[in-house]
Write an enzyme that holds these catalytic residues in place. Structure first.
Site, PDB file in Angstrom:
ATOM      1  N   GLN A 115       0.839  -1.198   0.000  1.00  0.00           N
ATOM      2  CA  GLN A 115       0.000   0.000   0.000  1.00  0.00           C
ATOM      3  C   GLN A 115       0.880   1.257   0.000  1.00  0.00           C
ATOM      4  O   GLN A 115       0.587   2.241  -0.672  1.00  0.00           O
ATOM      5  CB  GLN A 115      -0.944  -0.002   1.213  1.00  0.00           C
ATOM      6  CG  GLN A 115      -1.969   1.115   1.216  1.00  0.00           C
ATOM      7  CD  GLN A 115      -2.975   1.013   0.068  1.00  0.00           C
ATOM      8  OE1 GLN A 115      -3.336  -0.083  -0.348  1.00  0.00           O
ATOM      9  NE2 GLN A 115      -3.401   2.141  -0.462  1.00  0.00           N
ATOM     10  N   ALA A 136      -5.643   5.293  -0.788  1.00  0.00           N
ATOM     11  CA  ALA A 136      -5.554   5.246   0.680  1.00  0.00           C
ATOM     12  C   ALA A 136      -4.092   5.289   1.107  1.00  0.00           C
ATOM     13  O   ALA A 136      -3.244   4.622   0.511  1.00  0.00           O
ATOM     14  CB  ALA A 136      -6.207   3.977   1.194  1.00  0.00           C
ATOM     15  N   HIS A 143      -7.975  -3.363   2.901  1.00  0.00           N
ATOM     16  CA  HIS A 143      -7.358  -4.584   2.351  1.00  0.00           C
ATOM     17  C   HIS A 143      -6.159  -5.028   3.199  1.00  0.00           C
ATOM     18  O   HIS A 143      -5.772  -6.190   3.161  1.00  0.00           O
ATOM     19  CB  HIS A 143      -6.947  -4.364   0.899  1.00  0.00           C
ATOM     20  CG  HIS A 143      -8.126  -4.345  -0.037  1.00  0.00           C
ATOM     21  ND1 HIS A 143      -8.628  -5.485  -0.618  1.00  0.00           N
ATOM     22  CD2 HIS A 143      -8.924  -3.327  -0.455  1.00  0.00           C
ATOM     23  CE1 HIS A 143      -9.674  -5.179  -1.372  1.00  0.00           C
ATOM     24  NE2 HIS A 143      -9.875  -3.869  -1.284  1.00  0.00           N
ATOM     25  N   ASP A 150     -12.307  -7.766  -2.904  1.00  0.00           N
ATOM     26  CA  ASP A 150     -13.094  -7.239  -4.012  1.00  0.00           C
ATOM     27  C   ASP A 150     -13.526  -8.418  -4.877  1.00  0.00           C
ATOM     28  O   ASP A 150     -12.720  -9.289  -5.195  1.00  0.00           O
ATOM     29  CB  ASP A 150     -12.259  -6.266  -4.855  1.00  0.00           C
ATOM     30  CG  ASP A 150     -11.842  -5.033  -4.077  1.00  0.00           C
ATOM     31  OD1 ASP A 150     -12.560  -4.673  -3.121  1.00  0.00           O
ATOM     32  OD2 ASP A 150     -10.805  -4.442  -4.422  1.00  0.00           O
ATOM     33  N   GLU A 199     -19.390   1.022  -3.167  1.00  0.00           N
ATOM     34  CA  GLU A 199     -18.550  -0.004  -3.793  1.00  0.00           C
ATOM     35  C   GLU A 199     -19.228  -1.368  -3.613  1.00  0.00           C
ATOM     36  O   GLU A 199     -18.961  -2.067  -2.630  1.00  0.00           O
ATOM     37  CB  GLU A 199     -17.151  -0.039  -3.155  1.00  0.00           C
ATOM     38  CG  GLU A 199     -16.300   1.179  -3.466  1.00  0.00           C
ATOM     39  CD  GLU A 199     -14.822   0.977  -3.107  1.00  0.00           C
ATOM     40  OE1 GLU A 199     -14.466  -0.119  -2.625  1.00  0.00           O
ATOM     41  OE2 GLU A 199     -14.046   1.909  -3.321  1.00  0.00           O
ATOM     42  N   HIS A 202     -16.838  -4.474  -2.885  1.00  0.00           N
ATOM     43  CA  HIS A 202     -15.900  -4.569  -1.760  1.00  0.00           C
ATOM     44  C   HIS A 202     -16.592  -5.203  -0.547  1.00  0.00           C
ATOM     45  O   HIS A 202     -17.390  -4.563   0.135  1.00  0.00           O
ATOM     46  CB  HIS A 202     -15.356  -3.179  -1.418  1.00  0.00           C
ATOM     47  CG  HIS A 202     -14.380  -3.151  -0.270  1.00  0.00           C
ATOM     48  ND1 HIS A 202     -13.024  -2.960  -0.437  1.00  0.00           N
ATOM     49  CD2 HIS A 202     -14.567  -3.288   1.070  1.00  0.00           C
ATOM     50  CE1 HIS A 202     -12.430  -2.971   0.757  1.00  0.00           C
ATOM     51  NE2 HIS A 202     -13.352  -3.173   1.686  1.00  0.00           N
TER      52      HIS A 202
END
Ligand SMILES: [Zn+2]
Length: 237
Positions: A115, A136, A143, A150, A199, A202
């Site tokens: 990330q 993010a 996640h 997802d 979303e 998700h």
């Protein structure tokens, strides 16, 4: 005649009993949301959003590969989930197939480092303020918990994009995901609470009991945990 040793034993037992009652009471009070419930990083209902981040370098210690199809075949990090979520996802996929719904994973676990690398590349290209609007920052992507995945249809027609919302697969998830302990983490109409647009792809594992309550009350995880609403909107996931 009661011996002093017996009195001591009775007093100790009473003390242990009373202190366990106090602990229980405290837990109940927190569970009922009188005070904001802030589950720790490794707990199943952990809250991760723009205001509530995981500690730097956090990594769940029970990541496994769920036995479900993904849109890619490699056994790589983004296919992993925490054990309990992985088993629940396997069950969800099996039950979906019984209804003629064939799903595939798009992306599950993402490490803090991954990330960070993604976020940094956006920061370098577009500057931090712009990057924050669609990506993010490390520690704030769900996640990274190993509890989020997802989902798309098996052919990947709408992989983690808006058109997924119109598919029968999304409709099935909306109706059934909670039975297996998953919630649609960023629901329609809750953008000013979750900080994310709708979303439908998700899924977040919170366990069947919490998922059922969230579905029943039509609330977001922030509301369930009595956490501060995230007002900033963005397109990141
Ligand atoms: Zn996601």
């Amino acid at each position: 005649m009661i011996k002093p040793a017996s009195i001591l034993l009775i007093l100790t037992a009473a003390f242990i009993f009373l202190s366990s009652c106090t602990n229980l009471h405290k837990q109940e009070r927190e569970m009922n949301g009188v005070t904001s419930l802030r589950p720790h990083s490794g707990s199943i209902p952990v809250l991760v959003n723009k205001y509530s981040s995981l500690p730097p370098g956090y990594k769940p210690d029970d990541l496994v590969f769920p036995n479900v199809p993904f849109l890619f075949t490699e056994k790589i990090e983004k296919r992993m989930l925490r054990k309990e979520a992985a088993s629940a996802l396997e069950l969800l996929f099996q039950e979906a197939e019984k209804d003629g719904i064939f799903l595939a994973g798009v992306s599950a676990y993402r490490s803090y480092e991954a990330q960070q690398a993604i976020f940094n590349s956006y920061v370098q290209a577009q500057g931090i303020e712009k990057a924050k609007t669609f990506s993010a920052s490390p520690g704030t992507s769900e996640h990274e918990t190993g509890l989020a995945v997802d989902i798309s249809d098996k052919d990947g027609k709408c992989p983690a994009v808006d058109c997924f919302g119109q598919t029968t697969e999304a409709g099935w998830l909306e109706k059934h995901a909670h039975t297996y302990g998953f919630i649609i983490r960023y629901p329609k109409g809750k953008e000013d609470i979750t900080g994310y647009k709708y979303e439908p792809w998700h899924l977040r594992y919170v366990g069947p009991r919490i998922a059922a309550e969230i579905k029943e009350r039509n609330i977001a995880l922030e509301e369930y945990l009595k956490a501060e609403p995230v007002i900033t909107k963005s397109d990141s996931k």
